[in-house]
Write a protein that holds these residues in place. Structure first.
Motif, mmCIF file in Angstrom:
data_model
loop_
_atom_site.group_PDB
_atom_site.id
_atom_site.type_symbol
_atom_site.label_atom_id
_atom_site.label_comp_id
_atom_site.label_asym_id
_atom_site.label_seq_id
_atom_site.Cartn_x
_atom_site.Cartn_y
_atom_site.Cartn_z
ATOM 1 N N ILE A 49 0.835 -1.198 0.000
ATOM 2 C CA ILE A 49 0.000 0.000 0.000
ATOM 3 C C ILE A 49 0.870 1.249 0.000
ATOM 4 N N LYS A 50 1.977 1.203 0.751
ATOM 5 C CA LYS A 50 2.893 2.337 0.790
ATOM 6 C C LYS A 50 3.456 2.624 -0.603
ATOM 7 N N GLU A 51 3.793 1.562 -1.347
ATOM 8 C CA GLU A 51 4.324 1.726 -2.700
ATOM 9 C C GLU A 51 3.292 2.351 -3.633
ATOM 10 N N GLY B 42 -6.867 -1.401 -1.447
ATOM 11 C CA GLY B 42 -6.860 -1.517 0.006
ATOM 12 C C GLY B 42 -7.044 -2.954 0.455
ATOM 13 N N LEU B 43 -6.680 -3.224 1.692
ATOM 14 C CA LEU B 43 -6.773 -4.580 2.217
ATOM 15 C C LEU B 43 -8.232 -5.010 2.365
ATOM 16 N N LYS B 44 -8.499 -6.259 2.008
ATOM 17 C CA LYS B 44 -9.848 -6.801 2.188
ATOM 18 C C LYS B 44 -10.034 -7.354 3.600
ATOM 19 N N TYR B 45 -8.933 -7.607 4.283
ATOM 20 C CA TYR B 45 -8.966 -8.119 5.652
ATOM 21 C C TYR B 45 -9.833 -9.368 5.765
ATOM 22 N N ARG B 46 -9.305 -10.453 5.191
ATOM 23 C CA ARG B 46 -9.934 -11.759 5.400
ATOM 24 C C ARG B 46 -9.667 -12.200 6.838
ATOM 25 N N ASP B 47 -10.193 -13.350 7.199
ATOM 26 C CA ASP B 47 -10.092 -13.803 8.589
ATOM 27 C C ASP B 47 -8.646 -13.937 9.059
ATOM 28 N N LEU C 129 -6.886 6.413 5.755
ATOM 29 C CA LEU C 129 -6.799 7.218 4.529
ATOM 30 C C LEU C 129 -5.686 6.714 3.621
ATOM 31 N N GLY C 130 -4.610 6.175 4.192
ATOM 32 C CA GLY C 130 -3.515 5.641 3.391
ATOM 33 C C GLY C 130 -3.888 4.385 2.639
ATOM 34 N N GLU C 131 -4.995 3.748 3.029
ATOM 35 C CA GLU C 131 -5.461 2.558 2.324
ATOM 36 C C GLU C 131 -6.374 2.914 1.153
ATOM 37 N N ILE C 132 -6.616 4.206 0.961
ATOM 38 C CA ILE C 132 -7.398 4.677 -0.182
ATOM 39 C C ILE C 132 -6.411 5.249 -1.193
ATOM 40 N N PRO C 133 -6.122 4.547 -2.287
ATOM 41 C CA PRO C 133 -5.032 4.966 -3.174
ATOM 42 C C PRO C 133 -5.319 6.225 -3.969
ATOM 43 N N SER C 134 -6.586 6.588 -4.137
ATOM 44 C CA SER C 134 -6.923 7.767 -4.927
ATOM 45 C C SER C 134 -6.951 9.008 -4.046
ATOM 46 N N LEU C 135 -6.167 10.000 -4.425
ATOM 47 C CA LEU C 135 -6.128 11.239 -3.669
ATOM 48 C C LEU C 135 -7.476 11.963 -3.726
ATOM 49 N N LYS C 136 -8.153 11.866 -4.882
ATOM 50 C CA LYS C 136 -9.478 12.483 -5.010
ATOM 51 C C LYS C 136 -10.457 11.845 -4.030
ATOM 52 N N PRO D 198 6.836 9.426 5.699
ATOM 53 C CA PRO D 198 6.665 10.585 4.807
ATOM 54 C C PRO D 198 5.327 10.547 4.080
ATOM 55 N N GLN D 199 4.862 9.349 3.691
ATOM 56 C CA GLN D 199 3.580 9.245 2.997
ATOM 57 C C GLN D 199 2.425 9.608 3.935
ATOM 58 N N GLY D 200 2.477 9.091 5.173
ATOM 59 C CA GLY D 200 1.435 9.414 6.140
ATOM 60 C C GLY D 200 1.390 10.895 6.455
ATOM 61 N N SER D 201 2.566 11.498 6.605
ATOM 62 C CA SER D 201 2.627 12.935 6.874
ATOM 63 C C SER D 201 2.094 13.740 5.700
ATOM 64 N N ASN D 202 2.379 13.282 4.488
ATOM 65 C CA ASN D 202 1.883 13.975 3.299
ATOM 66 C C ASN D 202 0.359 13.935 3.230
ATOM 67 N N ILE D 203 -0.215 12.780 3.587
ATOM 68 C CA ILE D 203 -1.680 12.656 3.595
ATOM 69 C C ILE D 203 -2.289 13.616 4.611
ATOM 70 N N ILE D 204 -1.741 13.647 5.824
ATOM 71 C CA ILE D 204 -2.259 14.549 6.857
ATOM 72 C C ILE D 204 -2.123 16.003 6.418
ATOM 73 N N SER D 205 -0.976 16.343 5.810
ATOM 74 C CA SER D 205 -0.757 17.719 5.347
ATOM 75 C C SER D 205 -1.774 18.119 4.285
ATOM 76 N N GLN D 206 -2.074 17.202 3.356
ATOM 77 C CA GLN D 206 -3.053 17.504 2.310
ATOM 78 C C GLN D 206 -4.449 17.705 2.888
ATOM 79 N N MET D 207 -4.847 16.844 3.825
ATOM 80 C CA MET D 207 -6.168 16.977 4.431
ATOM 81 C C MET D 207 -6.249 18.244 5.287
ATOM 82 N N ARG D 208 -5.157 18.569 5.946
ATOM 83 C CA ARG D 208 -5.088 19.816 6.736
ATOM 84 C C ARG D 208 -5.336 21.021 5.838
#
Length: 503
Positions: free
Chosen positions: A64-66, A103-108, A225-232, A257-267
């Motif tokens: 997901i990070k990639e 995003g992860l489907k989170y099976r059992d 939010l990081g599990e949603i690949p689309s920025l839109k 850095p990716q998590g911080s970027n997501i928070i910065s964009q939402m901010r």
């Protein structure tokens, strides 16, 4: 020199300063009731090859990070310049069986691995974040909560620990049925549970709940939010969450850095959106004005930012994140791999977060001296770059003796305490209120990164507001020496990454 303190303004003792500035926790111990619930749940599942499942889950997070790294820079630039342009033409976010397309489907088996390896760390980060919200907003006590991307219920456990008596209803949005089942299993046997409703999407929640009841005192979206690949789609989701927020919205992401970027964009987007709404309110009247004022006008940041302006770390190569150390639970020690070396008794969970509140930022006297802010700006402008010491010693009540450095004694208790027996102390108890808290409008800065201790000299990277309205901020290094500021040095020596710092 700093101005003399007015007799009407209480002086800060070192103890009061320490109480107000303290926001971090050295090593968090996951509460026994949660450790017991996790251990019981894992024992009931009796799944083989758990170490392999935990490793696969970790690899899924890396994938997901990639995906996040591949998001085009042009899209980010377009959204910053005109956020609504892309949002208006994007589809509403619809959950099928996962977050977004990748995003992860989170099976059992993935859910089981998550409970064993990740839930204690996610809970500890959320407890740290919500505890700060409680300290900075001492009058805030949420009764109705929305947890988006609830997973196995880490946020629910954290809310119950921080505000044990206030919660009356919590709405959980989680598309994975496996995660929902795990969360329900973990809370079996708990006393005095609030009303809990689970939904597969925000749309399902909106259809089930009347429009007048959709406002929540607290809305949380953690590690989702990081599990949603689309920025839109991320921006669409955050706009939906903000519409459901009556008071406080908290977003938490991994401390990368990716998590911080997501928070910065939402901010940036929420601040921009509310400024746009305020401008609309100024140009309308009558019925149109009533429609726009159903919610409080304005927004300000409760934490971690001490201001609502542009992030001073933008384009610096640095990113804003924090760390919470936690004692590893028995399941983490049993199933996490250690690469041939003994597994440590603790781990460090890095996270990024932001907490918004509706309304106008409160105006409070600035700490320590109540001087006029223009005087403070002039003093900063006149100082020499080679001499960064800030002389506020006259503003403190002096101490006769210097106190020894505090030692972080952490005891890792045995897992013999993680039993299924019910004890008399199972009920949640309200923590004592801090005697002193840092006012949101009082000019407190935030220590970003670990302070550097060089003998009797301490260097701290501090993000702070540069005007009393909190509309602009700066990032700078502050140096405190024992010779010039023994009391501030005494406090700086005990300050940790994430604590507040007064000017």
């Amino acid at each position: 020199m700093a101005s003399i303190v007015s007799e009407t303004v209480p002086k800060f003792t070192a103890e009061a300063l320490k109480s107000a500035a303290k926001q971090s926790e050295r090593c968090h111990i996951v509460p026994i009731r949660l450790r017991r619930a996790i251990k019981k749940y894992l024992r009931e599942q009796e799944e083989p090859h758990m170490k392999r499942k935990v490793l696969r889950l970790s690899e899924s997070f890396s994938q997901i990070k990639e995906v996040n790294l591949m998001l085009p820079t042009s899209t980010s630039k377009e959204l910053f310049e005109d956020p609504l342009k892309s949002v208006d033409c994007s589809q509403r976010w619809k959950i099928k069986s996962a977050y977004g397309d990748v995003g992860l489907k989170y099976r059992d088996d993935e859910t089981l691995a998550y409970v064993a390896s990740r839930m204690p760390a996610v809970y500890s980060a959320l407890y740290r974040v919500l505890s700060e919200v409680r300290r900075r907003l001492p009058g805030f006590s949420p009764a109705k909560v929305l947890d988006f991307g609830a997973g196995t219920g880490s946020a629910f456990w954290a809310v119950r620990e921080v505000w044990p008596r206030s919660l009356s209803r919590i709405n959980l949005v989680e598309p994975s049925q496996s995660m929902q089942r795990a969360g329900q299993s973990l809370i079996k046997g708990l006393k005095s549970l609030p009303l809990i409703q689970s939904y597969g999407s925000i749309q399902a929640l909106s259809q089930d709940v009347k429009k007048s009841d959709r406002q929540h005192d607290l809305v949380i979206a953690s590690y989702v939010l990081g599990e949603i690949p689309s920025l839109k789609d991320r921006i669409t989701v955050v706009r939906q969450l903000w519409e459901q927020t009556g008071d406080v919205l908290v977003l938490v992401e991994p401390g990368t850095p990716q998590g911080s970027n997501i928070i910065s964009q939402m901010r940036s987007h929420i601040l921009w959106m509310e400024k746009r709404r305020s401008r609309k309110l100024e140009g309308v009247s009558g019925k149109d004005s009533k429609a726009l004022t159903t919610l409080k006008n304005g927004v300000y940041i409760v934490a971690p930012c001490p201001h609502d302006g542009r992030c001073p770390l933008d384009n610096t190569g640095k990113y804003c994140h924090f760390v919470q150390r936690l004692q590893r639970t028995s399941s983490q020690r049993a199933y996490k791999r250690s690469k041939g070396e003994p597994l440590r008794g603790f781990e460090d969970e890095k996270f990024c977060f932001i907490a918004f509140r509706r309304g106008e930022r409160p105006r409070e006297p600035w700490p320590l001296d109540n001087m006029k802010f223009e005087t403070l700006k002039e003093q900063h402008a006149r100082r020499n770059p080679e001499d960064l010491e800030i002389d506020y010693e006259d503003q403190f009540i002096s101490e006769d003796e210097d106190i020894e450095d505090e030692v972080d004694h952490v005891t890792y208790d045995s897992d013999a305490t993680e039993t299924d027996a019910v004890t008399e102390n199972d009920d949640w108890e309200e923590e004592g209120e801090e005697r002193t808290h840092a006012d949101l409008g009082g000019g407190w800065g935030r220590i970003i990164y670990s302070p550097l201790r060089r003998g009797k000299r301490i260097e701290m990277d501090v993000c702070r507001s540069i005007n009393q309205e909190g509309s602009e901020g700066s990032f700078e290094r502050i140096v405190i020496t024992k010779s010039k500021n023994p009391t501030l040095h005494h406090q700086a020596r005990r300050s940790l990454w994430g604590d507040l710092w007064p000017f």
